[in-house]
Design an enzyme around this catalytic site. Sequence first.
Site, short mmCIF file in Angstrom:
data_model
loop_
_atom_site.label_atom_id
_atom_site.label_comp_id
_atom_site.label_asym_id
_atom_site.label_seq_id
_atom_site.Cartn_x
_atom_site.Cartn_y
_atom_site.Cartn_z
CG HIS A 1 10.76 0.25 1.25
ND1 HIS A 1 11.92 0.58 0.59
CD2 HIS A 1 9.92 1.31 1.07
CE1 HIS A 1 11.80 1.78 0.05
NE2 HIS A 1 10.59 2.24 0.34
CE1 TYR B 1 -7.22 -5.13 18.57
CE2 TYR B 1 -7.67 -7.41 17.99
CZ TYR B 1 -7.66 -6.39 18.93
OH TYR B 1 -8.09 -6.62 20.21
CD GLU C 1 9.66 8.07 -1.76
OE1 GLU C 1 8.97 8.74 -2.54
OE2 GLU C 1 9.93 6.89 -1.92
CG HIS D 1 6.96 5.11 2.43
ND1 HIS D 1 6.36 3.99 1.90
CD2 HIS D 1 7.99 5.41 1.60
CE1 HIS D 1 6.98 3.63 0.80
NE2 HIS D 1 7.99 4.47 0.60
CG HIS E 1 7.58 2.25 -3.40
ND1 HIS E 1 7.67 3.52 -3.93
CD2 HIS E 1 8.36 2.27 -2.29
CE1 HIS E 1 8.48 4.25 -3.18
NE2 HIS E 1 8.90 3.51 -2.18
#
Length: 209
Positions: free
Chosen positions: A94, A119, A73, A92, A159
């Site tokens: 999941h 926040y 990625e 990144h 994703h």
Amino acid sequence: MNENQLREDMARLCKSLFDRGFSVGSAGNISARVEDGVLITPTNSCLGFLDPARISKLDNDFHHVAGDKPSKEVFLHRAFYDTRPGTGAVVHLHSTYATALSCLSDVDPDDCIPPLTPYVVMRVGRVKLVPYFRPGDARGGDLIRALEGRYAAALLANHGPVVSGKDFISTVYAAEELEETAKLLVTLRGAPVRMLQGQDVAELNKVFG
């Protein structure tokens, strides 16, 4: 921060994310800028068991120069570095609740993490939903570039989240804040919710930048 210290910090905080369920198996990839390039977690590696010395290193043109093979990625990361000057890290994950939101058909694609708490405004900002693409497909980088640096964070449809920031530690914190806000949003679905108003968001942006 020198490169060796950053490698140690990446392994330590990646393990923390893994241990707390922000990633599972070999999911997720994280990068951080150093003076002469970028460090990025290797492809198919587990964030809970990183060897600092084997974290991939890319030069400033994103050619692999050291360590294990970089994440597939990498194009996502490069797109943020190229379009948002001052980016020092990209995370990144999941993570469960942010990924859940990325699968819902009724989220606002231009503001898929609305201003529920101060926040998330301060640490993440407005979050764009990016259309689905196959993991490892370089088209993902094109979709991030098309945002022209307007968003520090995005949800990749079906994703998961990707967050950029000025340095490694603050970017990890922002990714955590995004996930916790997503958890609140999923928990509160169907209930009457009081969001922060435009003047509240404007004040936060003025005070905290």
